[in-house]
Design an enzyme around this catalytic site. Structure first.
Site, PDB file in Angstrom:
ATOM      1  CB  SER A  73      22.362  -8.263 -81.772  1.00  0.00           C
ATOM      2  OG  SER A  73      22.096  -7.130 -80.975  1.00  0.00           O
TER       3      SER A  73
ATOM      4  CG  ASP B 120      32.453 -15.965 -86.725  1.00  0.00           C
ATOM      5  OD1 ASP B 120      33.594 -16.455 -86.604  1.00  0.00           O
ATOM      6  OD2 ASP B 120      32.207 -14.760 -86.563  1.00  0.00           O
TER       7      ASP B 120
END
Length: 294
Positions: A193, A74
């Site tokens: 997050s 990613d």
């Protein structure tokens, strides 16, 4: 068909993936244009010998490309977004890393999925980006002033917490006393997050998430807001500077600087291969349903 290729790190585990990709596209007469630093690394490892066109590591692609393929995890996709910017060229991630929420194409079925690319049997989804401005002007955010996952402010050179004064559309929200604050897109909601207690948003949700990092006040919880909100941050702390990161790009900023964060007027397109959906990725990566008592 013309395809851009980008990768960041070379590991032994990626060698068969790279060989398969190059062999497949060469056999199907696909024109490959390789990011110059990645191609030099492949030459050094003697993985490729043929001459290929390159694109520079510090500029955006034009819209003549069918797509940009990112080989890695990613993090590699987040860096690849800097080549795409507002060109409209879609991104496809081939997972040579570990978790891979964005790099969803797995090496086990790579030939089948690359055939989808050749046949143009795919769709695209749009991902929100966050833009950042800094007052006074900061040279670090002159060109690459956007993030696909999150914008984060955090402490620097200290174990003491910072105070993040936060406004939404110029209305005061809170002064977070914490190690930092994350402003996340739906794409980034499965990243930093999430590890700080934030919720998971599906990519098509028109929202952002404000997530404090280790807040002193335990009632300071993650907050979901509309994605057309302009967020203003002013940070103070014991040190003269704090850190601002846009995905993996990080810079030091002077205390009392004013940061303004809002979504950009363009989005990144992600290639969606048949059968590789976001919900399937969630189940597989987060091991949902693995408890046989369910």
């Amino acid at each position: 068909m013309k395809i851009a290729i980008y990768g960041q790190y070379y590991q032994n585990s990626t060698e068969p993936i790279i060989k398969d990709i190059f062999a497949f596209f060469n056999s199907n007469n696909v024109e490959m244009v390789i990011e110059e630093n990645f191609l030099n690394m492949l030459y050094e490892k003697q993985l490729v010998k043929k001459d290929y066109k390159t694109f520079p590591s510090n500029s955006a692609l034009d819209n003549s490309f069918e797509m940009l393929i990112s080989i890695g995890g990613d993090g590699t996709i987040l860096r690849a977004a800097a080549f795409v910017r507002n060109s409209g060229v879609p991104l496809l991630g081939i997972n040579a890393g570990r978790l891979g929420f964005l790099a969803k194409v797995q090496k086990e079925n790579i030939d089948i999925l690359l055939q989808y690319v050749i046949n143009q049997n795919y769709t695209t989804s749009e991902r929100t980006l966050l833009g950042l401005t800094c007052e006074p002007f900061n040279e670090a955010f002159k060109e690459l002033n956007f993030a696909m996952n999150e914008v984060t402010v955090s402490r620097k050179d200290t174990t003491s917490m910072i105070t993040v004064e936060t406004y939404l559309n110029n209305e005061y929200l809170n002064s977070y006393w914490a190690d930092g604050l994350i402003i996340s897109t739906p794409t980034g909601s499965t990243g930093y997050s999430l590890s700080c207690g934030g919720p998971i948003l599906t990519p098509d949700v028109k929202s952002l998430v404000i997530t404090p990092i280790a807040p002193h006040n335990l009632t300071a919880r993650p907050l979901v807001i509309p994605d057309d909100t302009e967020i203003t941050l002013r940070v103070t702390g014991r040190e003269d500077q704090y850190l601002v990161s846009l995905d993996s790009r990080i810079s030091s900023v002077q205390n009392e600087s004013v940061l303004k964060i809002k979504k950009t007027d363009y989005k990144i397109k992600m290639v969606e291969i048949p059968g590789e959906t976001f919900l399937k990725t969630l189940r597989n990566k987060l091991l949902w349903g693995e408890d046989k008592r369910n």
